[in-house]
Design an enzyme around this catalytic site. Structure first.
Site, short mmCIF file in Angstrom:
data_model
loop_
_atom_site.label_atom_id
_atom_site.label_comp_id
_atom_site.label_asym_id
_atom_site.label_seq_id
_atom_site.Cartn_x
_atom_site.Cartn_y
_atom_site.Cartn_z
N CYS A 1 51.33 33.70 38.48
CA CYS A 1 51.24 34.48 39.71
C CYS A 1 52.62 34.99 40.11
CB CYS A 1 50.71 33.61 40.85
SG CYS A 1 49.00 33.10 40.66
N CYS B 1 41.19 36.41 42.05
CA CYS B 1 40.34 36.51 40.88
C CYS B 1 40.85 37.72 40.11
CB CYS B 1 38.89 36.68 41.29
SG CYS B 1 37.70 36.39 39.98
N CYS C 1 38.57 32.10 39.72
CA CYS C 1 38.13 32.32 38.34
C CYS C 1 39.15 31.70 37.41
CB CYS C 1 37.88 33.80 38.03
SG CYS C 1 39.33 34.82 37.86
#
Length: 168
Positions: free
Chosen positions: A96, A9, A88
């Site tokens: 990422c 998140c 989220c």
């Protein structure tokens, strides 16, 4: 072999912390060799006190819980990740880092979105209620994850199963 799960998140202060706590809690209770970790792309450096309260009230051990960067899990000495879960929408939309999974494969990724309980209306009581409901919803999905034969599932089957859990 331990199954390592990373929950992401953006700020690593609420939803991802609830998920880490609940997955580790249920894994211990069920005797599963699963370890949850949580992190954020822009960690706040502090855990929301309502998240800590919700976990503690549920009997979850909160010792050692901290807000941390996802970069820790892209490092050479990071645990080999089997699963990465975003909780989220903003973290799900971010690029990422490259996470290393078992045998050099990338971990399976899935998005299990939850509204931010920090934005709940109704003052502290409203926030407490929102955090508790979010903890319960996350805990339910973590139980479903732990019901899977993680040690023997092929990657494609695991991906499908995690996507099915997202629909519940």
């Amino acid at each position: 072999m331990t199954t390592h799960v990373l929950i992401l998140c953006t700020h690593n202060s609420a939803r991802s912390v609830l998920a880490e706590g609940m997955l580790n809690h249920w894994a211990r209770k069920l005797g599963r060799d699963v370890v949850a970790h949580s992190a954020g792309s822009a960690p706040s450096g502090r855990i929301n006190p309502f998240a800590l309260e919700a976990l503690a009230r549920a009997g979850v051990d909160i010792a050692g819980v901290r807000s941390k960067s996802w970069d820790e899990f892209a490092a050479a000495d990071a645990p080999p990740l089997s699963i990465v879960i975003t909780v989220c929408d903003s973290a799900a939309a971010e690029v990422c880092p490259v996470f290393v999974g078992r045998a050099g494969e990338a971990p399976v990724k899935v998005h299990w979105g939850y509204p931010d309980p920090s934005n709940a209306e109704g003052g502290d009581d409203g926030k407490r209620r929102a955090f508790e409901l979010t903890r319960q919803a996350i805990g339910y999905r973590m139980l479903q994850l732990l019901a899977l034969p993680l040690e023997t599932m092929e990657r494609a089957a695991l991906q499908r199963a995690l996507e099915q859990i997202a629909l519940t």
